[in-house]
Scaffold this motif. Structure first.
Motif, PDB file in Angstrom:
ATOM      1  N   VAL A  27       0.862  -1.180   0.000  1.00 26.60           N
ATOM      2  CA  VAL A  27       0.000   0.000   0.000  1.00 26.60           C
ATOM      3  C   VAL A  27       0.904   1.237   0.000  1.00 26.60           C
ATOM      4  N   PRO A  28       0.824   2.081  -1.025  1.00 23.57           N
ATOM      5  CA  PRO A  28       1.699   3.255  -1.068  1.00 23.57           C
ATOM      6  C   PRO A  28       1.268   4.377  -0.118  1.00 23.57           C
ATOM      7  N   GLN A  29      -0.012   4.408   0.275  1.00 24.81           N
ATOM      8  CA  GLN A  29      -0.508   5.460   1.153  1.00 24.81           C
ATOM      9  C   GLN A  29      -0.216   5.151   2.620  1.00 24.81           C
ATOM     10  N   GLN A  30      -0.231   6.205   3.400  1.00 24.47           N
ATOM     11  CA  GLN A  30      -0.109   6.061   4.848  1.00 24.47           C
ATOM     12  C   GLN A  30      -1.437   5.520   5.389  1.00 24.47           C
ATOM     13  N   ILE A  31      -1.354   4.599   6.337  1.00 25.27           N
ATOM     14  CA  ILE A  31      -2.541   4.044   6.986  1.00 25.27           C
ATOM     15  C   ILE A  31      -2.554   4.537   8.427  1.00 25.27           C
ATOM     16  N   LYS A  32      -3.698   5.092   8.839  1.00 20.89           N
ATOM     17  CA  LYS A  32      -3.858   5.570  10.210  1.00 20.89           C
ATOM     18  C   LYS A  32      -5.128   4.967  10.793  1.00 20.89           C
ATOM     19  N   LYS A 124     -15.172  -1.170  14.091  1.00 22.49           N
ATOM     20  CA  LYS A 124     -14.954  -1.196  15.537  1.00 22.49           C
ATOM     21  C   LYS A 124     -13.976  -0.117  16.004  1.00 22.49           C
ATOM     22  N   MET A 125     -13.444   0.643  15.065  1.00 23.54           N
ATOM     23  CA  MET A 125     -12.496   1.712  15.393  1.00 23.54           C
ATOM     24  C   MET A 125     -13.201   3.066  15.305  1.00 23.54           C
ATOM     25  N   ASP A 126     -12.619   4.098  15.908  1.00 24.26           N
ATOM     26  CA  ASP A 126     -13.174   5.455  15.775  1.00 24.26           C
ATOM     27  C   ASP A 126     -13.063   5.913  14.330  1.00 24.26           C
ATOM     28  N   ALA A 127     -11.896   5.683  13.732  1.00 20.82           N
ATOM     29  CA  ALA A 127     -11.658   6.100  12.352  1.00 20.82           C
ATOM     30  C   ALA A 127     -10.461   5.351  11.793  1.00 20.82           C
ATOM     31  N   CYS A 128     -10.537   5.044  10.498  1.00 25.06           N
ATOM     32  CA  CYS A 128      -9.430   4.437   9.757  1.00 25.06           C
ATOM     33  C   CYS A 128      -9.242   5.256   8.493  1.00 25.06           C
ATOM     34  N   PHE A 129      -7.983   5.484   8.121  1.00 25.45           N
ATOM     35  CA  PHE A 129      -7.660   6.322   6.975  1.00 25.45           C
ATOM     36  C   PHE A 129      -6.707   5.611   6.030  1.00 25.45           C
ATOM     37  N   VAL A 130      -6.973   5.753   4.740  1.00 23.71           N
ATOM     38  CA  VAL A 130      -6.026   5.378   3.691  1.00 23.71           C
ATOM     39  C   VAL A 130      -5.605   6.700   3.079  1.00 23.71           C
ATOM     40  N   GLY A 131      -4.362   7.094   3.298  1.00 29.72           N
ATOM     41  CA  GLY A 131      -3.945   8.452   2.945  1.00 29.72           C
ATOM     42  C   GLY A 131      -4.744   9.406   3.811  1.00 29.72           C
ATOM     43  N   ASN A 132      -5.346  10.411   3.193  1.00 29.13           N
ATOM     44  CA  ASN A 132      -6.175  11.368   3.937  1.00 29.13           C
ATOM     45  C   ASN A 132      -7.659  11.028   3.893  1.00 29.13           C
ATOM     46  N   GLU A 133      -7.993   9.909   3.262  1.00 23.50           N
ATOM     47  CA  GLU A 133      -9.404   9.547   3.117  1.00 23.50           C
ATOM     48  C   GLU A 133      -9.856   8.631   4.245  1.00 23.50           C
ATOM     49  N   ARG A 134     -10.906   9.060   4.926  1.00 19.99           N
ATOM     50  CA  ARG A 134     -11.507   8.220   5.963  1.00 19.99           C
ATOM     51  C   ARG A 134     -12.290   7.116   5.275  1.00 19.99           C
ATOM     52  N   VAL A 135     -12.037   5.872   5.670  1.00 19.98           N
ATOM     53  CA  VAL A 135     -12.688   4.744   5.012  1.00 19.98           C
ATOM     54  C   VAL A 135     -14.060   4.489   5.608  1.00 19.98           C
ATOM     55  N   GLY A 144     -13.976  -7.819   6.733  1.00 23.15           N
ATOM     56  CA  GLY A 144     -13.309  -6.627   7.253  1.00 23.15           C
ATOM     57  C   GLY A 144     -12.831  -5.669   6.188  1.00 23.15           C
ATOM     58  N   GLY A 145     -13.520  -5.593   5.058  1.00 25.96           N
ATOM     59  CA  GLY A 145     -13.087  -4.716   3.977  1.00 25.96           C
ATOM     60  C   GLY A 145     -13.188  -3.242   4.338  1.00 25.96           C
ATOM     61  N   TRP A 146     -12.269  -2.466   3.771  1.00 26.42           N
ATOM     62  CA  TRP A 146     -12.262  -1.015   3.925  1.00 26.42           C
ATOM     63  C   TRP A 146     -12.687  -0.420   2.593  1.00 26.42           C
ATOM     64  N   ILE A 147     -13.704   0.427   2.619  1.00 26.27           N
ATOM     65  CA  ILE A 147     -14.264   0.992   1.396  1.00 26.27           C
ATOM     66  C   ILE A 147     -13.794   2.429   1.247  1.00 26.27           C
ATOM     67  N   THR A 148     -13.136   2.693   0.132  1.00 28.42           N
ATOM     68  CA  THR A 148     -12.707   4.045  -0.209  1.00 28.42           C
ATOM     69  C   THR A 148     -13.495   4.509  -1.421  1.00 28.42           C
ATOM     70  N   SER A 149     -13.374   5.776  -1.754  1.00 28.63           N
ATOM     71  CA  SER A 149     -14.181   6.365  -2.818  1.00 28.63           C
ATOM     72  C   SER A 149     -13.890   5.795  -4.200  1.00 28.63           C
ATOM     73  N   ASN A 150     -12.794   5.072  -4.363  1.00 28.22           N
ATOM     74  CA  ASN A 150     -12.468   4.523  -5.682  1.00 28.22           C
ATOM     75  C   ASN A 150     -12.926   3.078  -5.875  1.00 28.22           C
ATOM     76  N   ILE A 151     -13.658   2.520  -4.924  1.00 27.26           N
ATOM     77  CA  ILE A 151     -14.104   1.120  -5.011  1.00 27.26           C
ATOM     78  C   ILE A 151     -15.483   1.055  -5.668  1.00 27.26           C
ATOM     79  N   ASP A 152     -15.584   0.224  -6.704  1.00 29.13           N
ATOM     80  CA  ASP A 152     -16.834   0.002  -7.431  1.00 29.13           C
ATOM     81  C   ASP A 152     -17.237  -1.462  -7.345  1.00 29.13           C
ATOM     82  N   GLY A 153     -18.520  -1.719  -7.578  1.00 24.89           N
ATOM     83  CA  GLY A 153     -19.012  -3.084  -7.667  1.00 24.89           C
ATOM     84  C   GLY A 153     -19.791  -3.479  -6.434  1.00 24.89           C
TER      85      GLY A 153
END
Length: 164
Positions: A27-32, A124-135, A144-153
């Motif tokens: 994953v190239p982005q920072q995960i928080k 179960k977390m307060d917040a999870c981020f991929v880069g600056n995007e809250r998932v 346990g999938g994380w959904i970001t704005s670029n996920i389709d289907g």
């Protein structure tokens, strides 16, 4: 920080284009990850698992997780691809999220890349981020999938999949 970036159409990912068996990629982005108001993960070394019809699952190396946040739990599950998963409760201060994280202590050979890595349920977390995007968390109590704005289907727990 909660704003979602504009995504070019070419950057969109269909969950139906993900492989089976699943693939592991860096994953190239920072995960928080934030729990009970504290940052428990800040990683530039995460991996994600991509599996047909599922939003990505993000795995963080142990060394990038606040050590006192993870307490062993008794839950175990089985993945046909990765093997036996074991779970952690996430505990910070007076807050506990039961079975909120999992890992594969002895993954099958094709998934050795995620040995010593931990995945978290975003729900179960307060917040999870991929880069600056809250998932957004994949709905349900198992996946346990994380959904970001670029996920389709369509995927389990996704829009229009009630009863799936």
């Amino acid at each position: 920080m909660n704003e979602k970036p504009a995504i070019e159409q070419s950057e969109r990912e269909s969950v139906w284009a993900y492989p089976r068996p699943p693939a592991v990629e860096d994953v190239p982005q920072q995960i928080k990850i934030v729990f009970n108001g504290e940052s428990i993960v800040n990683s530039q070394n995460a991996k994600r698992v991509l599996e047909t019809s599922h939003p990505p699952t993000y795995y963080i190396p142990f060394e990038d997780i606040k050590p006192e946040a993870l307490q062993p739990a008794t839950r175990r599950t089985w993945c046909e691809w990765k093997g036996e998963a074991r779970y952690y409760d996430v505990v910070i201060g007076d807050q506990t999220a039961k079975n909120a994280a999992w890992f594969y202590p002895n993954p099958n050979l094709d998934y050795l890349e995620i040995e010593d890595y931990v995945a978290f349920y975003a729900s179960k977390m307060d917040a999870c981020f991929v880069g600056n995007e809250r998932v957004e968390a994949q709905k349900g109590t198992f996946y346990g999938g994380w959904i970001t704005s670029n996920i389709d289907g369509s995927y389990k727990g996704g829009p229009g999949t009630e009863g799936w």
